[in-house]
Design a protein around this motif. Structure first.
Motif, PDB file in Angstrom:
ATOM      1  N   GLU A  95       0.845  -1.175   0.000  1.00  0.00           N
ATOM      2  CA  GLU A  95       0.000   0.000   0.000  1.00  0.00           C
ATOM      3  C   GLU A  95       0.890   1.237   0.000  1.00  0.00           C
ATOM      4  OE1 GLU A  95      -3.741   1.362   2.757  1.00  0.00           O
ATOM      5  OE2 GLU A  95      -2.819  -0.575   3.202  1.00  0.00           O
ATOM      6  N   LEU A  96       0.377   2.342  -0.515  1.00  0.00           N
ATOM      7  CA  LEU A  96       1.114   3.597  -0.387  1.00  0.00           C
ATOM      8  C   LEU A  96       0.426   4.472   0.645  1.00  0.00           C
ATOM      9  CD1 LEU A  96       2.099   4.685  -4.017  1.00  0.00           C
ATOM     10  CD2 LEU A  96       3.574   3.717  -2.232  1.00  0.00           C
ATOM     11  N   TYR A  97       1.217   5.014   1.560  1.00  0.00           N
ATOM     12  CA  TYR A  97       0.748   6.032   2.489  1.00  0.00           C
ATOM     13  C   TYR A  97       1.328   7.365   2.019  1.00  0.00           C
ATOM     14  CZ  TYR A  97      -1.754   3.340   6.033  1.00  0.00           C
ATOM     15  OH  TYR A  97      -2.686   2.599   6.693  1.00  0.00           O
ATOM     16  N   TYR A  98       0.698   8.448   2.438  1.00  0.00           N
ATOM     17  CA  TYR A  98       1.119   9.761   1.951  1.00  0.00           C
ATOM     18  C   TYR A  98       1.342  10.725   3.114  1.00  0.00           C
ATOM     19  CZ  TYR A  98      -0.315   7.941  -2.568  1.00  0.00           C
ATOM     20  OH  TYR A  98      -0.425   7.174  -3.703  1.00  0.00           O
ATOM     21  N   LEU A 157       5.889   3.447   1.013  1.00  0.00           N
ATOM     22  CA  LEU A 157       5.412   2.067   0.931  1.00  0.00           C
ATOM     23  C   LEU A 157       5.041   1.503   2.293  1.00  0.00           C
ATOM     24  CD1 LEU A 157       7.965   0.390  -1.499  1.00  0.00           C
ATOM     25  CD2 LEU A 157       5.474   0.349  -1.769  1.00  0.00           C
ATOM     26  N   ARG A 158       3.955   0.755   2.322  1.00  0.00           N
ATOM     27  CA  ARG A 158       3.577   0.008   3.521  1.00  0.00           C
ATOM     28  C   ARG A 158       3.280  -1.421   3.097  1.00  0.00           C
ATOM     29  NH1 ARG A 158       5.803   3.553   5.333  1.00  0.00           N
ATOM     30  NH2 ARG A 158       5.113   5.222   6.708  1.00  0.00           N
ATOM     31  N   TRP A 195       5.175  -0.300  -9.588  1.00  0.00           N
ATOM     32  CA  TRP A 195       3.839  -0.306  -8.996  1.00  0.00           C
ATOM     33  C   TRP A 195       3.605   0.990  -8.201  1.00  0.00           C
ATOM     34  CZ3 TRP A 195       2.440   0.069  -3.900  1.00  0.00           C
ATOM     35  CH2 TRP A 195       1.054  -0.091  -3.638  1.00  0.00           C
ATOM     36  N   ALA A 196       4.611   1.393  -7.398  1.00  0.00           N
ATOM     37  CA  ALA A 196       4.487   2.594  -6.559  1.00  0.00           C
ATOM     38  C   ALA A 196       4.289   3.841  -7.432  1.00  0.00           C
ATOM     39  CB  ALA A 196       5.714   2.749  -5.666  1.00  0.00           C
TER      40      ALA A 196
END
Ligand code: C2E
Ligand code: MG
Ligand code: MG
Ligand code: MG
Length: 289
Positions: free
Chosen positions: A41-44, A62-63, A93-94
């Motif tokens: 998952e991406l966190y911001y 990235l998480r 992907w990111a």
């Protein structure tokens, strides 16, 4: 007794080494699945302009939610992904995901994506960046690529060609973790960075009496300004640190003082509710405690 203790330590150490290698191999395997099974998952995390205290962008982080071990820090799995060469597909992907999320945000907000040295050495990077921007339908100057000093350890001609290609696309470039690596001023002259990110190790302790960190931050800021580059102070946690980096002239700030990294939906909510400016009051007091 000393000999026994020594022997004991050795055994302990050897066992550790063994399980470390085992654990790494297992994590590497799991990481391959994580990509296909959607466990990344991406966190911001908001990046705030010091002068206005407005969010100008977010850094994508990235998480990995591991099915058995739960959350695993990128500080742990990114190096494993690099060693296994997996960072190239994870990085793609990111980049694509960050561009898709960016497309949902207001036009004056940017996203910054971390790019591993391995990706930077890959001649396919520029076309991948172009493709990610095009399929999301976002302007190139809304995307910032964060790279670390280690890219300068590679071959010079390749590095310079990559900088030219990326600038040709129109994306922004940031030099991440500045001051922690093989810092040489020579490449600042050659590389077209838009921003220098001052590593949090300089911010940490900068407010302590007798610390030299403030002097170092001040000289990075004046260097950056002379070269027409912005500066982000990373890892600002307390009000004292915030006041200091503002006084020293950092143009941007990122850190828990304002916000921890947010999930994509939480980022979306934050932006949708129009809370662009961040209130320093209660949140700052909480973080400073
Ligand atoms: P980084 O690029 O320097 O990212 C900043 C790190 O500092 C993030 O850690 C962020 O959560 C943390 N941070 C932000 N504010 C504060 C603060 O006030 N205090 C403290 N103590 N920490 C703060 P995170 O998310 O654990 O990421 C660690 C590193 O993993 C990143 O450092 C980056 O090198 C790497 N990484 C993360 N995502 C990616 C990615 O998509 N691609 C690549 N290649 N590397 C990534
Ligand atoms: Mg970064
Ligand atoms: Mg950094
Ligand atoms: Mg870092």
């Amino acid at each position: 007794a000393a000999k026994d203790a020594g022997r004991g330590r050795f055994h302990f150490y050897a066992a550790d080494l063994h399980s470390d290698a085992e654990e790494r191999r297992q994590l590497e395997e799991d990481l391959r699945d994580a990509i296909t099974q959607g466990n990344l998952e991406l966190y911001y995390q908001p990046v705030v302009q010091t002068a206005t205290e407005r969010i100008t962008g977010f850094e994508a982080l990235l998480r990995w939610n591991h099915p058995q071990h739960g959350f695993i820090s990128p500080a742990k799995f990114v190096p494993i992904a690099e060693d296994a060469g997996l960072i190239v597909s994870i990085g793609e992907w990111a980049l694509r995901t960050a561009c898709q999320d960016l497309a949902q945000w207001p036009d004056d907000v940017r996203v910054a994506v971390n790019v591993s040295p391995l990706q930077f050495a890959n001649p396919a990077l520029p076309s991948m960046v172009t493709s990610a921007l095009a399929s999301a339908g976002v302007m190139p100057d809304r995307l910032e690529l964060e790279i670390t000093e280690s890219v300068f350890l590679g071959d010079d001609t390749g590095t310079e060609a990559m900088f030219r290609a990326l600038k040709g696309i129109g994306v922004r470039l940031a030099l991440d973790d500045f001051g922690t690596g093989y810092s040489s001023l020579g490449y600042l002259k050659r590389a077209p960075f838009d921003k220098i990110k001052i590593d949090q190790s300089f911010v940490r302790g900068a407010t302590q009496p007798g610390s030299r960190n403030g002097a170092i931050i001040a000289s990075i800021v004046s260097l950056a300004e002379a070269l027409g580059m912005e500066t982000t102070a990373e890892g600002v946690e307390t009000l004292d640190e915030l006041d200091l980096v503002r006084m020293l002239g950092c143009s941007h700030v990122q850190g828990y003082i304002y916000e921890r990294p947010l999930s994509a939906p939480a980022t979306q909510t934050r932006l949708a509710t129009g809370l662009m400016a961040i209130a320093r009051g209660p949140r700052s007091a909480r973080a400073a405690r």
